[in-house]
Design an enzyme around this catalytic site. Structure first.
Site, mmCIF file in Angstrom:
data_model
loop_
_atom_site.group_PDB
_atom_site.id
_atom_site.type_symbol
_atom_site.label_atom_id
_atom_site.label_comp_id
_atom_site.label_asym_id
_atom_site.label_seq_id
_atom_site.Cartn_x
_atom_site.Cartn_y
_atom_site.Cartn_z
ATOM 1 N N THR A 14 0.862 -1.175 0.000
ATOM 2 C CA THR A 14 0.000 0.000 0.000
ATOM 3 C C THR A 14 0.899 1.226 0.000
ATOM 4 O O THR A 14 2.049 1.153 0.426
ATOM 5 C CB THR A 14 -0.878 0.054 1.257
ATOM 6 O OG1 THR A 14 0.000 0.066 2.382
ATOM 7 C CG2 THR A 14 -1.793 -1.134 1.347
ATOM 8 N N GLU A 64 -5.855 -3.730 -0.739
ATOM 9 C CA GLU A 64 -6.234 -4.811 0.168
ATOM 10 C C GLU A 64 -7.433 -5.613 -0.324
ATOM 11 O O GLU A 64 -7.750 -6.657 0.234
ATOM 12 C CB GLU A 64 -6.579 -4.238 1.554
ATOM 13 C CG GLU A 64 -5.404 -3.715 2.352
ATOM 14 C CD GLU A 64 -5.082 -2.256 2.064
ATOM 15 O OE1 GLU A 64 -5.447 -1.778 0.970
ATOM 16 O OE2 GLU A 64 -4.460 -1.608 2.916
ATOM 17 N N LYS A 68 -14.201 16.831 11.180
ATOM 18 C CA LYS A 68 -15.137 16.639 12.284
ATOM 19 C C LYS A 68 -15.453 18.001 12.875
ATOM 20 O O LYS A 68 -14.671 18.568 13.624
ATOM 21 C CB LYS A 68 -14.550 15.677 13.308
ATOM 22 C CG LYS A 68 -14.436 14.290 12.710
ATOM 23 C CD LYS A 68 -14.023 13.219 13.681
ATOM 24 C CE LYS A 68 -14.079 11.872 12.962
ATOM 25 N NZ LYS A 68 -13.272 10.845 13.560
ATOM 26 N N TRP A 75 -19.739 15.059 10.858
ATOM 27 C CA TRP A 75 -18.703 14.815 9.873
ATOM 28 C C TRP A 75 -19.010 15.558 8.570
ATOM 29 O O TRP A 75 -20.144 15.544 8.094
ATOM 30 C CB TRP A 75 -18.589 13.316 9.581
ATOM 31 C CG TRP A 75 -18.049 12.522 10.723
ATOM 32 C CD1 TRP A 75 -17.774 12.991 11.979
ATOM 33 C CD2 TRP A 75 -17.730 11.138 10.735
ATOM 34 N NE1 TRP A 75 -17.298 11.980 12.768
ATOM 35 C CE2 TRP A 75 -17.261 10.818 12.036
ATOM 36 C CE3 TRP A 75 -17.772 10.123 9.794
ATOM 37 C CZ2 TRP A 75 -16.855 9.547 12.404
ATOM 38 C CZ3 TRP A 75 -17.369 8.849 10.153
ATOM 39 C CH2 TRP A 75 -16.908 8.560 11.442
HETATM 40 P P1 AMP Z 1 -5.098 2.034 -3.022
HETATM 41 O O1 AMP Z 1 -4.978 0.912 -2.085
HETATM 42 O O2 AMP Z 1 -3.834 2.798 -3.221
HETATM 43 O O3 AMP Z 1 -5.713 1.617 -4.317
HETATM 44 O O4 AMP Z 1 -6.096 3.100 -2.387
HETATM 45 C C1 AMP Z 1 -7.398 2.720 -2.010
HETATM 46 C C2 AMP Z 1 -8.156 3.945 -1.599
HETATM 47 O O5 AMP Z 1 -8.415 4.774 -2.721
HETATM 48 C C3 AMP Z 1 -9.532 3.626 -1.073
HETATM 49 O O6 AMP Z 1 -9.497 3.226 0.268
HETATM 50 C C4 AMP Z 1 -10.237 4.938 -1.267
HETATM 51 O O7 AMP Z 1 -9.947 5.829 -0.243
HETATM 52 C C5 AMP Z 1 -9.632 5.459 -2.543
HETATM 53 N N1 AMP Z 1 -10.525 5.155 -3.668
HETATM 54 C C6 AMP Z 1 -10.444 4.129 -4.520
HETATM 55 N N2 AMP Z 1 -11.425 4.207 -5.439
HETATM 56 C C7 AMP Z 1 -12.153 5.301 -5.137
HETATM 57 C C8 AMP Z 1 -13.315 5.926 -5.695
HETATM 58 N N3 AMP Z 1 -13.912 5.452 -6.776
HETATM 59 N N4 AMP Z 1 -13.782 7.033 -5.099
HETATM 60 C C9 AMP Z 1 -13.176 7.542 -4.016
HETATM 61 N N5 AMP Z 1 -12.091 7.013 -3.452
HETATM 62 C C10 AMP Z 1 -11.582 5.905 -3.998
#
Ligand code: AMP
Length: 939
Positions: A193, A338, A447, A452
């Site tokens: 990540t 994940e 917050k 929120w």
């Molecule tokens: P990653 O593991 O780097 O792919 O990041 C995942 C995170 O990207 C998620 O937990 C979200 O916070 C954000 N994310 C992924 N897809 C979207 C989406 N369509 N809209 C908003 N946030 C997203």
């Protein structure tokens, strides 16, 4: 009763087997890193992947070994990918957009033995290889003609056996290799990540989870792929397996088009057009660039039928442009590393599809519904489920066989709740149609007064403003509401705007109390390595920012206003324009009443503009962990200005008016005699004074350390100031400055008349030499010392503290972990297991086996601990557990010692662990303590 069906292990080699056998002639087209478009087929990829497997086996790669890739989406990358996974090794996709320091940390944490690299990334690998002791080979994804003539990694690389050519390996090895044959739970892929909080964490996909994810993504309401499709995965394979497309495309037999290194609008359009692409997947920014290109060129997309957009919230104008102007269906998707990564997709239900398009839009903008195989729930902070009413905000949790159960090497500990759900860290709502909408990352949500506010919602709406190029919302502290949102806007090129324009634009589109308290125009909004807005960095940059209302209240307080109640934000903002908005980031005016001059470049704008140059993961103590290079002047040190011309003339140049600190004659007891005396120019002139300064600066580090040590010892300074800041941070910087000043002093002396200044010059040089020697010595000692604060004789059954020991250690100290690794910033040790580092750097840390009764051994250990002056916290001979605390003489740094005595076939076995209460290197203190105590117990 068991079912009576065949059980075939779900392993990914079967995907490419299937593609080769049933869709063998189907093309895979790549924009190669070398330049030209290259065409191959699934049959060829399959054959070459088998050759890669044989090459890896010949290099000694065994099942479970991690093999890294640092590469763009190309057919070669696919060949390596299937070649690695087919033999049960783990394909670890490294993200080249991370900083080299992070790449090194991740490769070390993964323990990669071989890394496949694109030509583009050779400089990264050459730079970090010296910090990657586990890497034995680097395979360059190219042919012999493009191999570098001489590849010289920076620094020592004792375990590195050489640079290999991918095409040579493929040519030299045969294609006869048995794949699979292992359990479907075997690890197949590893992806870290991006680590916006804490260190990066490895998600270890299994063959089974990848195959199930492939089957899930093929459902019509997910990606709905067909063998008739031509698929362009723009999303990189190093970002959650290109959202599974590198499995699902061969899984169906669709043609693949790989974009290589070029993802700009024109390059993507060229591939879409020339290869007849029907389906693609990418983050919103890529589509933004493509739409811009289409607008500029007037080009159309007659063949493209569907694009999946995810990774960040998809703005409405993108969905509309694809639908209205190009007749392309957008599927907005959400997922994370994940979750393999597909979690939800915004595909219209039968009922919603019947609505006019405009009425579907609110649902299309949401992140959507989970496919079969994924379970979702929303909970409050206490873990109670929240209703699916489209209003209740909660923590989004997810469960299923494609979701991570834990991170690689246990990082972060337990990550599932009691019902087996993983907390995504996203805050969301779920409506009565089952559409989930991300309202924020849990750490980004504002917050305000216990309620929120979704930063993503405000950002998306503000982005709809025709002048906005990028927007970001963050929460800033507020005394009454805890936090209030502010909106950062990067305007399109050549645009100007006022705050009020943006506030008016938001008006009526969001709840009134969601209205940002300020609008700040910035030059840039930093993005992280996966293309998402880096709010951590923005917050860091904005840490000195005060809301305008509060700044006004602060000023009122400063001038004694009896009623410093902040003006309502709206009133302030109504009066504010862009230039005034910038003003609040300017350094404080000296007189709170005077109008500060308008600043062309507000402080925050500058900070954000430089964001790209900063490492993504910054920690406060990073500099302390990196010894400063004595040859480099740190940025923080003020550059030494040129020596004034006058300094080179022998004649004193001071005039009486310039002599400082002279009392008026009427306040002088001696009636002005002193004035006359003080006004006499100092002997030796500028050169002499510069040399005085040089001597003082050269002395500064020693003085700093001495004052700090004494201050902490006498209880006059807190440890954080005396040790962490003055000694570890300021003194090394002062030393660098001192060396520079000493050298400058020498020049001054030479040009200003050596005969007159030789004493001071030599003084400055002598102190400089001593400082340099001290720095070199510190680096040598530091370089030889184990770079850990945690030393143990046994990592198989780790020694842990009892509750009493933990209480004595305190909550603020770094935790005692079972299998810790070194953090980013530990140079060549970054990401490596402390156990391995102990074995390499602290030979004394070995278990002690004694031909004595355990009780005797315990007594001997206790006597040794007491003799060493440690204070005992736990004394439990029955359990063989002794715990004590040590303290250093000067700075009072504390370490916790655990002694464990157990019966052994030979008599007794004594194990020790000594762990500092400060993370980072300890100049070998804990290693020495363990060695000394063991020697004392041995007698
Ligand atoms: P990653 O593991 O780097 O792919 O990041 C995942 C995170 O990207 C998620 O937990 C979200 O916070 C954000 N994310 C992924 N897809 C979207 C989406 N369509 N809209 C908003 N946030 C997203």
């Amino acid at each position: 009763m068991q079912g009576l069906m065949q059980h075939g292990a779900l392993t990914v080699d079967k995907i490419i087997d299937h593609a080769a056998q049933w869709h063998g002639a189907r093309e895979v087209v790549s924009r190669s890193v070398e330049g030209p478009i290259v065409r191959t087929t699934y049959a060829a990829i399959h054959e070459r992947a088998k050759r890669v497997s044989n090459a890896l086996l010949a290099l000694g790669i065994k099942p479970g070994d991690r093999v890294g890739t640092l590469a763009w989406n190309t057919a070669r990358h696919m060949e390596a990918w299937y070649g690695i996974m087919g033999i049960g090794a783990v394909c670890h996709t490294l993200n080249p957009r991370l900083f080299p320091e992070q790449i090194a940390w991740i490769a070390n944490h993964a323990g990669d033995r071989v890394i496949f690299v694109d030509l583009t990334f050779m400089p990264i690998i050459a730079g970090v290889l010296q910090h990657l002791p586990s890497v034995e080979h680097v395979v360059l994804f190219t042919d012999r003609d493009h191999m570098p003539a001489d590849f010289r990694p920076t620094g020592e690389t004792p375990n590195f056996k050489g640079l290999l050519c991918f095409e040579d390996l493929v040519e030299q090895h045969h294609a006869d290799c048995a794949w699979g044959g292992f359990d479907e739970g075997t690890a197949a892929g590893l992806c870290y990540t991006s680590g916006t909080t804490g260190d990066p964490k490895g998600v270890l996909y299994s063959h089974r989870s990848n195959v199930l994810h492939t089957l899930i993504t093929l459902q019509p309401d997910v990606m709905g792929l067909s063998q008739k499709d031509v698929i362009l995965p723009v999303v990189p394979m190093f970002h959650a397996n290109a959202w599974g497309v590198a499995f699902s495309a061969p899984g169906t037999g669709a043609k693949m088009v790989m974009p290589g290194a070029r993802m700009d609008g024109a390059s993507i359009y060229e591939l879409l057009d020339s290869e007849g692409v029907t389906f693609s997947a990418a983050v919103p920014t890529v589509w933004q660039m493509l739409l811009q290109h289409l607008k500029e060129t007037g080009a159309k997309l007659p063949v493209l039928r569907k694009v999946v957009i995810g990774g960040a919230a998809c703005p409405e104008h993108i969905i509309r442009a694809f639908h209205d102007d190009y007749d392309v269906e957008v599927v907005h998707a959400w997922g994370m590393t994940e979750t393999s990564p597909v979690g939800t997709l915004s595909v219209m239900t039968d009922a919603l599809e019947k609505l006019p398009y405009d009425q579907q839009m609110p649902y299309r903008l949401k992140q959507g519904r989970p496919p079969l195989g994924v379970e979702l729930k929303l909970t409050d902070d206490a873990g109670r489920r929240l209703p699916h009413d489209g209003k209740s905000f909660g923590n989004l949790k997810i469960k299923g066989p494609i979701i991570a159960a834990e991170y690689f090497r246990g990082a972060g500990g337990r990550i599932l709740d009691d019902e087996g759900f993983f907390d995504t860290g996203d805050v969301a709502t779920i409506d009565d149609h089952g559409f989930m909408q991300i309202t924020d990352r849990a750490k980004d949500v504002v917050k305000s007064g216990g309620e929120w506010i979704s930063t993503i919602d405000i950002e998306n709406i503000a982005l709809g403003h025709p002048k906005a190029a990028m927007t970001a919302v963050i929460g800033v502290p507020h005394p009454k509401w805890d936090e209030r949102p502010i909106l950062l806007v990067k305007l399109k090129d050549g645009e100007t705007a006022t705050k009020q324009e943006f506030l008016d634009f938001l008006h009526g589109k969001i709840a009134k109390w969601w209205t940002p308290d300020d609008v700040v125009f910035v030059d840039d909004i930093p993005l992280g390595a996966t293309g998402k807005i880096d709010k951590k960095l923005i917050r860091q940059r904005m840490k000195d920012y005060a809301l305008p209302a509060l700044a006004v209240a602060g000023a009122a307080e400063a001038i004694g206003d009896p009623d410093p109640e902040p003006e309502p934000p709206a009133a302030i903002l109504a009066a504010a324009d862009g230039a005034q908005a910038a003003r609040i980031y300017a350094p404080e005016p000296e007189d709170p009443l005077s109008e500060p001059p308008p600043l062309a470049e507000p402080r925050v704008v500058e900070a954000l503009a430089h964001a790209d140059a900063e490492p993504l993961l910054e920690s406060d103590d990073q500099e302390a962990r990196f010894p400063l290079d004595p040859l480099e002047t740190p940025d923080a040190a003020p550059p030494l200005g040129p020596v004034p011309e006058e300094a080179f003339h022998a004649e004193p140049v001071f005039v009486a008016e310039q002599a400082p600190l002279v009392l008026p004659a009427d306040r002088q007891e001696d009636g002005g005699k002193a004035r006359a005396e003080k006004a006499v120019p100092p002997k030796g002139g500028v050169a002499s004074r510069l040399l005085d300064g040089a001597v003082l600066v050269a002395l500064a580090p020693a003085v700093l350390v001495a004052v700090a040590a004494l201050g902490v010892k006498l209880g006059l300074l807190p440890q954080g100031l005396g040790y962490d800041r003055m000694t570890l941070d300021w003194a090394p910087k002062a030393a660098v400055l001192g060396v520079a000043t000493g050298v400058a002093g020498l020049f001054v002396a030479v040009f200003g008349g050596f005969a007159r200044h030789w004493k001071k010059a030599l003084g400055a040089v002598a102190i400089t030499v001593v400082t340099l020697a001290a720095m070199v010595a510190a680096n040598l000692v530091g370089g030889r010392a184990p770079p850990v604060h945690d030393v143990a004789t046994d990592w198989t059954t780790p020694l842990t503290l009892s509750d009493a020991g933990l209480a004595a250690r305190g909550a603020g100290a770094p935790p005692i972990e079972a299998d810790p690794s070194l953090p980013i910033g530990s140079l060549s040790f970054a990401g490596r297991r402390v156990a391995d580092v102990n074995a390499e750097t602290c030979p004394a840390a070995r278990p002690l086996v004694l031909a004595r009764q355990p009780a005797d051994a315990y007594d001997a250990a206790k006597a040794a601990v007491q003799a060493a002056g440690l204070s005992i916290v736990t004394d439990d001979p029955a359990d063989g557990r002794l715990e004590a605390t040590g303290r250093t003489f000067w700075f009072g740094l504390k370490d916790d010692l655990i002694v464990r005595v157990r019966p052994d076939a030979a008599g007794a076995r004594v194990d020790l662990r000594s762990v500092g209460r400060k993370a980072g290197g300890d100049l070998g203190r804990n290693c020495r303590r363990v060695g000394d105590l063991l020697a004392a117990v041995k007698g």
